[in-house]
Scaffold this active site. Structure first.
Site, short mmCIF file in Angstrom:
data_model
loop_
_atom_site.label_atom_id
_atom_site.label_comp_id
_atom_site.label_asym_id
_atom_site.label_seq_id
_atom_site.Cartn_x
_atom_site.Cartn_y
_atom_site.Cartn_z
N ASP A 127 15.39 58.05 28.97
CA ASP A 127 16.80 57.59 29.29
C ASP A 127 16.75 56.21 29.63
O ASP A 127 15.89 55.73 30.51
CB ASP A 127 17.09 58.48 30.57
N ASP A 228 22.22 55.16 28.82
CA ASP A 228 23.13 55.45 29.99
C ASP A 228 24.31 54.21 30.08
O ASP A 228 24.07 53.07 30.14
CB ASP A 228 22.30 55.31 31.14
N GLU A 285 25.76 56.99 25.90
CA GLU A 285 26.68 57.75 26.77
C GLU A 285 27.94 56.80 26.92
O GLU A 285 27.84 55.77 27.37
CB GLU A 285 25.96 57.81 28.03
N HIS A 357 23.83 66.67 33.71
CA HIS A 357 23.49 66.83 35.09
C HIS A 357 24.78 65.93 35.81
O HIS A 357 24.67 65.93 37.05
CB HIS A 357 22.35 65.64 35.43
N ASP A 358 25.94 65.54 35.06
CA ASP A 358 26.88 65.05 35.83
C ASP A 358 28.23 65.92 35.78
O ASP A 358 29.40 65.76 36.37
CB ASP A 358 27.59 63.70 35.06
C1 GLC Z 1 25.75 57.76 33.93
C2 GLC Z 1 24.65 59.11 34.69
C3 GLC Z 1 24.70 59.16 35.98
C4 GLC Z 1 24.72 58.24 36.63
C5 GLC Z 1 25.49 56.74 36.18
C6 GLC Z 1 24.92 55.68 36.69
O1 GLC Z 1 27.00 58.39 34.02
O2 GLC Z 1 24.71 60.17 33.60
O3 GLC Z 1 24.13 60.37 36.44
O4 GLC Z 1 25.31 58.41 38.20
O5 GLC Z 1 25.28 56.86 34.84
O6 GLC Z 1 23.68 55.08 36.28
#
Ligand code: GLC
Length: 551
Positions: A127, A228, A285, A357-358
């Site tokens: 990641d 990310d 993402e 995980h979100d």
């Molecule tokens: C992304 C991750 C999340 C994190 C955020 C800040 O959305 O998936 O878990 O809190 O970025 O890095």
């Protein structure tokens, strides 16, 4: 040889000899990359598997589960951040991009993980969190120390305006997106928590340092990256106030900065410097990249191989505010997924996912509260593993894990859960109502330790179904490289589509509702290849029943 060994043996043979006993098309002919023909699995490092008994998951715990993942036909594992971190946002606040946090293990454990995974045909995906670092990263410590430091411009600093924050932007984790540094006598910008200052991508030295660290992981043998929060790296040229969207007088920073013009220039450079010419996979993402924009992000002219876009997430809330629930219909979910399928059909590729995980657990997010959780998990799995794209299974999804309510806000660990709770109170909700919102949406729902005693296929009908479906997927070339067409688009109970390759066709039909659903007459002619129930009625799907037909 049992059925499972038979199928696996055949796939190994296919890769080696280019003979496919199932579909008649080989990998070489299909022109697909390895990451389009496998199943990905996401591991949340902290909660996956704890080998040393300290209560936190670790690399040796992952190594111990590789055989299990191989039996699920997993070809790549995305591990959430395992770099050194003060853990304000569970590893998404990184204080050193170049090594492993000791709580997860050592660099040599990491090398062993890569080797052991490779021996099982599995790649490790790291990641990259490059929009922001931790406020404890030495870069930030230097940057805030004074305005003439060589790294002074590595983050985004602004003077106070009339004695307060430069703009009314609210950070994604609540409160102003600006925090005052007494040391430097300026505000710095943070899209997320105040402990996650945004890096200044306009500065070429910052970009070079980030690219160097990405390349160092590729040299170490990783198979690719999940990248990310990438839509936030480019900021608008002028920082202006927005119309408030909450009782706090602020506006979500996302509305003001996500996907700003010029972002693709950075990303093309990133790709040139780090990804081009290397056999790795990249998944960005990208909350708010619309299906119509996907062609600029993935495919031949794009910057990543795949993109996690959010169009099918959050149907159950308004504008990502957890305490603003909204009713949604199955047709909305289907049309969101179909739009992404269409946008990537000719050019590009889609990562199919319902959990990460979100997100709350899929059983809770996509089905009525009276749904049988086992049947719902199997229904969702059927869509996940027969759509076009690369399926991502999130740890525990294959075991049928569901949300777990906690009875007090103090029992929640996740920083965003606390932010959303406070926001709900400011919006006028009672403490009980605010707690109900976070119970439904909290990211902690997906972050609890996995109970491995549930991981035996004989006792776990969800896992059994995943094993069958992943075998089935890999044995049917239509599912790997066939086209996608939605069927019954106006049906509010059934999610149905066909996957076609040449003369071969498979049809998926899943009843998402908790009442019986009727299929059109044409389904009576079709042969069921795989079904979640023994149901003799050809034209009726029981609640949450899933079928795959030969078309
Ligand atoms: C992304 C991750 C999340 C994190 C955020 C800040 O959305 O998936 O878990 O809190 O970025 O890095």
């Amino acid at each position: 040889m049992n059925r499972r060994e038979f199928i696996k043996g055949s796939i190994a043979l296919t890769a080696g000899l280019m003979i496919d006993p199932f579909g008649g098309i080989t990998m070489a002919e299909s022109n697909q990359k390895w990451w389009q023909r496998t199943v990905f699995y996401q591991i949340y490092a902290k909660s996956f598997n704890d080998a040393n008994g300290d209560g936190v998951g670790d690399l040796r715990g992952i190594i111990a589960r590789l055989d299990y993942l191989q039996s699920l036909n997993v070809g790549a594992i995305w591990i959430t951040p395992i770099y050194p971190s003060p853990m304000v946002d569970n590893g998404y606040d990184i204080s050193d991009y170049t090594t492993i946090d000791p709580r997860y293990g050592t660099m040599s454990d990491f090398d062993e993980l890569i080797e052991e995974a490779r021996a099982r045909g599995i790649k490790i995906i790291m990641d990259l969190v490059y929009n922001h670092s931790s406020d404890r990263h030495p870069w930030f410590v230097e940057s805030k120390s004074d305005r003439s430091n060589p790294k002074a411009d590595w983050y985004i600093w602004r003077d106070a305006v009339d004695g307060h924050e430069p703009t009314n932007w609210r950070s994604i984790f609540g409160g102003s997106a600006w925090t005052w540094s007494a040391e430097r006598q300026q505000y710095y910008l943070h899209t997320f928590a105040k402990e996650q200052p945004d890096l200044n991508w306009e500065n070429p030295a910052v970009r070079r340092a980030l690219y160097d660290s990405a390349r160092s992981w590729i040299d170490r043998g990783v198979g690719g990256f999940r990248i990310d929060a990438i839509v936030y790296i480019k900021k608008p040229s002028k920082f202006v106030n927005g119309t408030p969207d909450g009782a706090d007088g602020m506006i979500n920073i996302h509305t003001m900065t996500a996907n700003t013009d010029g972002i693709l220039d950075f990303l093309h450079e990133f790709k040139r410097e780090c990804f081009d010419g290397r056999d790795i996979v990249t998944v960005g993402e990208a909350n708010s990249v619309k299906p119509s924009q996907l062609k600029d992000w993935v495919g031949t002219d794009g910057v990543f191989d795949m993109l996690f876009e959010f169009s099918h997430l959050g149907l159950g809330i308004e504008n990502e505010v957890w305490c603003r629930p909204r009713r949604w219909k199955l047709t909305e979910l289907k049309s969101a997924l179909t739009a992404s399928q269409q946008a990537t059909a000719q050019n590009g590729w889609y990562p199919i996912f319902f959990e990460n995980h979100d997100q709350p657990r899929g059983v809770n997010q996509y089905f009525a509260s009276d749904a049988d959780p086992i049947k719902a998990a199997r229904a969702l799995a059927t869509v996940l593993l027969t759509m076009r794209g690369t399926p991502f299974i999130y740890e525990g999804q294959e075991l049928g894990v569901t949300n777990v309510n906690r009875s007090s806000i103090d029992e929640y660990e996740d920083i965003q859960t606390h932010a959303q709770y406070e926001f709900a109170l400011k919006e006028g909700l009672t403490a009980t109502e605010a707690l109900e919102c976070v119970q439904t949406r909290s990211r902690d729902n997906a972050r609890l330790p996995i109970d491995w005693s549930k991981a035996t296929p004989v006792n776990n009908p969800v896992l059994m179904w995943y094993l069958e479906l992943t075998d089935f997927r890999l044995a049917h070339e239509e599912l790997l490289s066939g086209t996608y067409k939605e069927l019954l688009p106006r049906d509010e109970q059934i999610f149905a589509f066909e996957r076609t390759l040449g003369t071969k066709k498979l049809i998926t039909a899943v009843n998402f509702s908790t009442s019986e659903a009727k299929l059109p007459k044409s389904f009576a002619e079709l042969k069921i290849l795989l079904g979640s129930e023994h149901n003799p009625e050809p034209l009726k799907l029981r609640p949450l029943e899933a079928r795959i037909y030969r078309g």
